[in-house]
Design an enzyme around this catalytic site. Structure first.
Site: not given
Length: 344
Positions: A68-70, A58
């Site tokens: 990043f991851y969203s 993550q």
């Protein structure tokens, strides 16, 4: 059912994990119903034998930095995991959680002050049911030596913020210097049939010599190697891949022969192109752990099944020749600083 396993490296050398890991980017770069998100995460873990962990990967950065991851550039990635572990606390022991951080306003920052801020914020978003197993700066900080960065990570590890130290996107020689300060457990690099150059080859050898795990992210070429996308029109509006020159119309046409060849080899083997691509990455070394990602349980299980695929010497050679052909056109990142921060 995944039955093949391997050991992690460095200070986690006693940890047994599944041969295939699971990246959580796609579980949070798209807006999923809560149940679908939890099912997608559970699928790979439930495919493992008892006593074997799955590596979860993550990323984290403060929302203001829009990274990043969203799907909305917040901390949904960690919040999804927090809800998952709250709902299924027994999975805390079944997973080995690696989190990237250390990016300050889009720049790598491995100062002790910023890394402490990073790990503290991760812990707050992640919640009380799971502590990071491994923490890794997402990129190497060019403003300080790797020895200083590692010393700062050792301080935070010893304070109990995480158990093991990882790195991401570093050169083989940088890894040697880092490992001399304190054992490095795992390092993420991009590695696939369409991303297999001299830096990757040197890195795999060096990591093997040092007993460090290589977490190979994007083993499916960001989905391109699965033939899911044959034109930019196939990409959803606003998809992150539209920023990459490899996904322009002309370059996708140029790069498609590698997919066609991989598809033909997979058909001959009786597996999917995705499974062949993952199995080939795993065959590069017992310390090389592919990191595909998915938002859907069925695809996660398909990816995990690649861990059981054995390639003959001839099959491995055929795919390696495809990877070595060096015919891919376009950058693997969007350009600018994203490219400058690779292979630190």
């Amino acid at each position: 059912m995944v039955v093949r396993v391997t050991k992690l490296g460095g200070t986690a050398s006693e940890v047994t994990v599944g041969r295939i890991s699971h990246g959580l980017m796609m579980a949070t770069c798209v807006l999923l119903p809560p149940l679908q998100g939890r099912v997608a995460i559970r699928a790979g873990v439930d495919a493992l034998p008892a006593g074997v962990k799955m590596v979860f990967e993550q990323r984290y950065a403060p929302a203001i930095h829009r990274e990043f991851y969203s799907a909305t550039w917040g901390t949904e990635n960690l919040e999804l995991l927090a809800r998952f572990y709250a709902k299924y606390p027994e999975y805390a022991e079944k997973t080995f959680l690696s989190v990237k951080g250390g990016m300050n306003a889009r720049e790598p920052d491995s100062s002790l002050e910023y890394l402490r801020k990073s790990v503290t914020n991760i812990a707050r978003a992640l919640g009380p049911h799971k502590t990071m197993d491994l923490y890794e700066p997402a990129r190497i900080d060019p403003g300080r030596s790797i020895e200083e960065a590692m010393a700062n990570l050792v301080v935070l590890r010893d304070e109990g913020h995480f158990a093991h130290i990882g790195l991401s996107e570093c050169k083989a020689e940088t890894l040697r210097r880092a490992h001399a300060v304190s054992p490095v457990t795992a390092v993420e690099i991009e590695l696939s049939v369409w991303e297999y150059g001299e830096e990757q080859k040197k890195f795999i050898v060096t990591a093997g010599e040092l007993g460090i795990s290589v977490i190979a992210y994007s083993p499916l070429g960001k989905g391109f190697l699965t033939r899911k996308f044959v034109s930019p029109k196939d990409l959803p509006a606003g998809d992150y891949r539209t920023r990459f020159t490899r996904f322009t119309e002309a370059n996708m046409v140029n790069n498609m022969p590698i997919v066609s060849t991989l598809t033909a080899l997979a058909a001959k083997k009786g597996v999917t192109p995705a499974q062949l691509a993952i199995a080939w990455v795993a065959a590069l070394g017992e310390h090389v752990i592919p990191l595909p990602g998915s938002s859907r349980a069925a695809r996660t299980l398909e990816n995990c099944a690649a861990g059981d695929i054995e390639l003959s010497a001839d099959e491995f050679a055929e795919v390696t020749a495809l990877a070595d052909a060096d015919t891919v056109v376009g950058d693997r990142m969007a350009g600018g600083k994203e490219l400058q921060h690779l292979w630190g």
